[in-house]
Design a protein around this motif. Structure first.
Motif, PDB file in Angstrom:
ATOM      1  N   GLY A 113       0.782  -1.227   0.000  1.00  0.00           N
ATOM      2  CA  GLY A 113       0.000   0.000   0.000  1.00  0.00           C
ATOM      3  C   GLY A 113       0.816   1.282   0.000  1.00  0.00           C
ATOM      4  O   GLY A 113       0.304   2.343   0.354  1.00  0.00           O
ATOM      5  N   LYS A 114       2.064   1.210  -0.427  1.00  0.00           N
ATOM      6  CA  LYS A 114       2.918   2.401  -0.427  1.00  0.00           C
ATOM      7  C   LYS A 114       2.363   3.484  -1.355  1.00  0.00           C
ATOM      8  O   LYS A 114       2.257   4.642  -0.963  1.00  0.00           O
ATOM      9  CB  LYS A 114       4.340   2.045  -0.863  1.00  0.00           C
ATOM     10  N   THR A 115       2.009   3.112  -2.558  1.00  0.00           N
ATOM     11  CA  THR A 115       1.518   4.082  -3.535  1.00  0.00           C
ATOM     12  C   THR A 115       0.224   4.722  -3.066  1.00  0.00           C
ATOM     13  O   THR A 115       0.061   5.937  -3.136  1.00  0.00           O
ATOM     14  CB  THR A 115       1.321   3.409  -4.902  1.00  0.00           C
ATOM     15  N   VAL A 116      -0.698   3.927  -2.575  1.00  0.00           N
ATOM     16  CA  VAL A 116      -1.980   4.450  -2.094  1.00  0.00           C
ATOM     17  C   VAL A 116      -1.764   5.393  -0.918  1.00  0.00           C
ATOM     18  O   VAL A 116      -2.384   6.453  -0.831  1.00  0.00           O
ATOM     19  CB  VAL A 116      -2.922   3.287  -1.704  1.00  0.00           C
ATOM     20  N   LEU A 117      -0.872   5.027  -0.022  1.00  0.00           N
ATOM     21  CA  LEU A 117      -0.567   5.856   1.143  1.00  0.00           C
ATOM     22  C   LEU A 117      -0.020   7.216   0.718  1.00  0.00           C
ATOM     23  O   LEU A 117      -0.490   8.266   1.175  1.00  0.00           O
ATOM     24  CB  LEU A 117       0.445   5.148   2.044  1.00  0.00           C
ATOM     25  N   VAL A 118       0.945   7.219  -0.183  1.00  0.00           N
ATOM     26  CA  VAL A 118       1.559   8.474  -0.614  1.00  0.00           C
ATOM     27  C   VAL A 118       0.572   9.311  -1.426  1.00  0.00           C
ATOM     28  O   VAL A 118       0.473  10.525  -1.243  1.00  0.00           O
ATOM     29  CB  VAL A 118       2.858   8.208  -1.400  1.00  0.00           C
ATOM     30  N   GLN A 119      -0.192   8.679  -2.313  1.00  0.00           N
ATOM     31  CA  GLN A 119      -1.178   9.430  -3.092  1.00  0.00           C
ATOM     32  C   GLN A 119      -2.245  10.047  -2.189  1.00  0.00           C
ATOM     33  O   GLN A 119      -2.689  11.170  -2.422  1.00  0.00           O
ATOM     34  CB  GLN A 119      -1.829   8.531  -4.143  1.00  0.00           C
ATOM     35  N   SER A 120      -2.626   9.335  -1.154  1.00  0.00           N
ATOM     36  CA  SER A 120      -3.585   9.873  -0.190  1.00  0.00           C
ATOM     37  C   SER A 120      -2.994  11.077   0.530  1.00  0.00           C
ATOM     38  O   SER A 120      -3.668  12.093   0.742  1.00  0.00           O
ATOM     39  CB  SER A 120      -3.974   8.794   0.811  1.00  0.00           C
TER      40      SER A 120
ATOM     41  N   LEU B 257      -0.579  13.077  -0.572  1.00  0.00           N
ATOM     42  CA  LEU B 257      -0.437  14.169  -1.530  1.00  0.00           C
ATOM     43  C   LEU B 257      -1.772  14.850  -1.812  1.00  0.00           C
ATOM     44  O   LEU B 257      -1.828  16.061  -2.022  1.00  0.00           O
ATOM     45  CB  LEU B 257       0.176  13.657  -2.836  1.00  0.00           C
ATOM     46  N   ALA B 258      -2.848  14.091  -1.800  1.00  0.00           N
ATOM     47  CA  ALA B 258      -4.172  14.650  -2.072  1.00  0.00           C
ATOM     48  C   ALA B 258      -4.605  15.637  -0.999  1.00  0.00           C
ATOM     49  O   ALA B 258      -5.440  16.506  -1.252  1.00  0.00           O
ATOM     50  CB  ALA B 258      -5.200  13.526  -2.192  1.00  0.00           C
ATOM     51  N   HIS B 259      -4.046  15.526   0.197  1.00  0.00           N
ATOM     52  CA  HIS B 259      -4.433  16.407   1.294  1.00  0.00           C
ATOM     53  C   HIS B 259      -3.526  17.628   1.435  1.00  0.00           C
ATOM     54  O   HIS B 259      -3.716  18.434   2.338  1.00  0.00           O
ATOM     55  CB  HIS B 259      -4.466  15.620   2.611  1.00  0.00           C
ATOM     56  N   LEU B 260      -2.534  17.768   0.564  1.00  0.00           N
ATOM     57  CA  LEU B 260      -1.657  18.939   0.622  1.00  0.00           C
ATOM     58  C   LEU B 260      -2.376  20.153   0.040  1.00  0.00           C
ATOM     59  O   LEU B 260      -3.247  20.019  -0.829  1.00  0.00           O
ATOM     60  CB  LEU B 260      -0.375  18.677  -0.167  1.00  0.00           C
ATOM     61  N   PRO B 261      -2.007  21.353   0.487  1.00  0.00           N
ATOM     62  CA  PRO B 261      -2.618  22.569  -0.073  1.00  0.00           C
ATOM     63  C   PRO B 261      -2.313  22.702  -1.565  1.00  0.00           C
ATOM     64  O   PRO B 261      -1.349  22.116  -2.072  1.00  0.00           O
ATOM     65  CB  PRO B 261      -1.955  23.706   0.709  1.00  0.00           C
ATOM     66  N   SER B 262      -3.103  23.512  -2.252  1.00  0.00           N
ATOM     67  CA  SER B 262      -2.933  23.666  -3.699  1.00  0.00           C
ATOM     68  C   SER B 262      -1.651  24.419  -4.056  1.00  0.00           C
ATOM     69  O   SER B 262      -1.305  24.521  -5.235  1.00  0.00           O
ATOM     70  CB  SER B 262      -4.141  24.392  -4.291  1.00  0.00           C
ATOM     71  N   THR B 263      -0.941  24.944  -3.071  1.00  0.00           N
ATOM     72  CA  THR B 263       0.325  25.620  -3.342  1.00  0.00           C
ATOM     73  C   THR B 263       1.443  24.632  -3.663  1.00  0.00           C
ATOM     74  O   THR B 263       2.515  25.028  -4.083  1.00  0.00           O
ATOM     75  CB  THR B 263       0.750  26.483  -2.137  1.00  0.00           C
ATOM     76  N   TYR B 264       1.203  23.347  -3.460  1.00  0.00           N
ATOM     77  CA  TYR B 264       2.175  22.303  -3.759  1.00  0.00           C
ATOM     78  C   TYR B 264       1.894  21.702  -5.123  1.00  0.00           C
ATOM     79  O   TYR B 264       0.747  21.593  -5.547  1.00  0.00           O
ATOM     80  CB  TYR B 264       2.106  21.174  -2.720  1.00  0.00           C
ATOM     81  N   ASN B 265       2.941  21.308  -5.809  1.00  0.00           N
ATOM     82  CA  ASN B 265       2.820  20.568  -7.062  1.00  0.00           C
ATOM     83  C   ASN B 265       3.292  19.151  -6.817  1.00  0.00           C
ATOM     84  O   ASN B 265       4.101  18.904  -5.923  1.00  0.00           O
ATOM     85  CB  ASN B 265       3.686  21.203  -8.156  1.00  0.00           C
ATOM     86  N   GLN B 266       2.802  18.233  -7.630  1.00  0.00           N
ATOM     87  CA  GLN B 266       3.241  16.851  -7.467  1.00  0.00           C
ATOM     88  C   GLN B 266       3.547  16.230  -8.823  1.00  0.00           C
ATOM     89  O   GLN B 266       2.981  16.606  -9.836  1.00  0.00           O
ATOM     90  CB  GLN B 266       2.189  16.026  -6.732  1.00  0.00           C
ATOM     91  N   LEU B 267       4.473  15.314  -8.793  1.00  0.00           N
ATOM     92  CA  LEU B 267       4.860  14.568  -9.978  1.00  0.00           C
ATOM     93  C   LEU B 267       5.045  13.121  -9.558  1.00  0.00           C
ATOM     94  O   LEU B 267       5.851  12.826  -8.667  1.00  0.00           O
ATOM     95  CB  LEU B 267       6.168  15.114 -10.565  1.00  0.00           C
ATOM     96  N   THR B 268       4.305  12.231 -10.173  1.00  0.00           N
ATOM     97  CA  THR B 268       4.431  10.809  -9.868  1.00  0.00           C
ATOM     98  C   THR B 268       5.289  10.163 -10.942  1.00  0.00           C
ATOM     99  O   THR B 268       4.996  10.282 -12.135  1.00  0.00           O
ATOM    100  CB  THR B 268       3.042  10.136  -9.824  1.00  0.00           C
ATOM    101  N   VAL B 269       6.356   9.518 -10.511  1.00  0.00           N
ATOM    102  CA  VAL B 269       7.252   8.812 -11.420  1.00  0.00           C
ATOM    103  C   VAL B 269       7.301   7.362 -10.968  1.00  0.00           C
ATOM    104  O   VAL B 269       7.656   7.076  -9.827  1.00  0.00           O
ATOM    105  CB  VAL B 269       8.678   9.416 -11.396  1.00  0.00           C
ATOM    106  N   ASN B 270       6.920   6.454 -11.857  1.00  0.00           N
ATOM    107  CA  ASN B 270       6.958   5.031 -11.537  1.00  0.00           C
ATOM    108  C   ASN B 270       8.270   4.435 -12.038  1.00  0.00           C
ATOM    109  O   ASN B 270       8.698   4.702 -13.155  1.00  0.00           O
ATOM    110  CB  ASN B 270       5.773   4.308 -12.180  1.00  0.00           C
TER     111      ASN B 270
END
Length: 91
Positions: free
Chosen positions: A48-55, A57-70
Protein backbone atom coordinates in the motif's frame (compact mmCIF):
# COMPACT_ATOMS: atom_id res chain seq x y z
CA UNK A 1 -7.86 0.44 13.56
CA UNK A 2 -11.12 2.24 12.81
CA UNK A 3 -14.26 0.31 11.91
CA UNK A 4 -14.85 0.33 8.17
CA UNK A 5 -17.77 -0.51 5.90
CA UNK A 6 -17.82 0.18 2.17
CA UNK A 7 -20.43 2.58 0.86
CA UNK A 8 -22.91 0.87 -1.48
CA UNK A 9 -21.99 3.24 -4.32
CA UNK A 10 -18.21 2.97 -3.77
CA UNK A 11 -16.36 1.42 -6.73
CA UNK A 12 -14.18 -1.54 -5.86
CA UNK A 13 -10.95 0.12 -7.00
CA UNK A 14 -11.55 3.03 -4.57
CA UNK A 15 -11.92 0.81 -1.49
CA UNK A 16 -9.06 1.17 0.96
CA UNK A 17 -9.55 -1.09 3.96
CA UNK A 18 -7.67 0.19 7.02
CA UNK A 19 -5.39 -2.41 8.61
CA UNK A 20 -2.95 -2.14 11.49
CA UNK A 21 -0.10 -1.61 9.03
CA UNK A 22 -1.84 1.00 6.86
CA UNK A 23 -2.98 3.03 9.88
CA UNK A 24 0.51 2.86 11.42
CA UNK A 25 2.24 3.84 8.18
CA UNK A 26 -0.19 6.70 7.57
CA UNK A 27 0.46 8.05 11.07
CA UNK A 28 4.24 7.94 10.60
CA UNK A 29 4.08 9.56 7.16
CA UNK A 30 1.66 12.27 8.31
CA UNK A 31 3.83 13.07 11.32
CA UNK A 32 6.97 13.35 9.19
CA UNK A 33 5.25 15.59 6.63
CA UNK A 34 3.79 17.86 9.33
CA UNK A 35 7.28 18.36 10.73
CA UNK A 36 8.75 19.13 7.31
CA UNK A 37 10.88 16.00 7.06
CA UNK A 38 11.78 14.49 3.70
CA UNK A 39 10.46 10.96 3.45
CA UNK A 40 11.22 7.90 1.35
CA UNK A 41 8.59 5.16 1.52
CA UNK A 42 9.91 1.66 0.88
CA UNK A 43 8.56 -1.84 1.43
CA UNK A 44 7.41 -5.10 -0.05
CA UNK A 45 5.19 -5.25 -3.11
CA UNK A 46 1.49 -4.89 -2.30
CA UNK A 47 1.84 -3.16 1.06
CA UNK A 48 0.00 0.00 0.00
CA UNK A 49 2.92 2.40 -0.43
CA UNK A 50 1.52 4.08 -3.53
CA UNK A 51 -1.98 4.45 -2.09
CA UNK A 52 -0.57 5.86 1.14
CA UNK A 53 1.56 8.47 -0.61
CA UNK A 54 -1.18 9.43 -3.09
CA UNK A 55 -3.58 9.87 -0.19
CA UNK A 56 -1.07 12.09 1.61
CA UNK A 57 -0.44 14.17 -1.53
CA UNK A 58 -4.17 14.65 -2.07
CA UNK A 59 -4.43 16.41 1.29
CA UNK A 60 -1.66 18.94 0.62
CA UNK A 61 -2.62 22.57 -0.07
CA UNK A 62 -2.93 23.67 -3.70
CA UNK A 63 0.33 25.62 -3.34
CA UNK A 64 2.17 22.30 -3.76
CA UNK A 65 2.82 20.57 -7.06
CA UNK A 66 3.24 16.85 -7.47
CA UNK A 67 4.86 14.57 -9.98
CA UNK A 68 4.43 10.81 -9.87
CA UNK A 69 7.25 8.81 -11.42
CA UNK A 70 6.96 5.03 -11.54
CA UNK A 71 10.16 3.03 -11.51
CA UNK A 72 10.90 -0.48 -12.69
CA UNK A 73 14.00 -2.60 -13.10
CA UNK A 74 14.39 -1.11 -16.58
CA UNK A 75 14.27 2.55 -15.47
CA UNK A 76 17.54 4.34 -16.19
CA UNK A 77 18.73 7.45 -14.38
CA UNK A 78 18.67 9.37 -17.66
CA UNK A 79 15.01 8.46 -18.13
CA UNK A 80 14.19 9.77 -14.66
CA UNK A 81 16.09 12.98 -15.36
CA UNK A 82 14.28 13.45 -18.69
CA UNK A 83 10.87 13.02 -17.01
CA UNK A 84 11.62 15.56 -14.29
CA UNK A 85 13.23 18.08 -16.65
CA UNK A 86 10.37 17.73 -19.12
CA UNK A 87 7.83 18.74 -16.49
CA UNK A 88 10.00 21.58 -15.19
CA UNK A 89 10.54 23.02 -18.71
CA UNK A 90 6.78 23.31 -19.24
CA UNK A 91 6.42 25.40 -16.09
Amino acid sequence: VPAWRPLPSMPFHKMIVPTTDTVRNAFVLTTLVLHGKHTLVTGQTGTGKTVLVQSQLAHLPSTYNQLTVNFSAATASSTTQDIIEGVMEKR
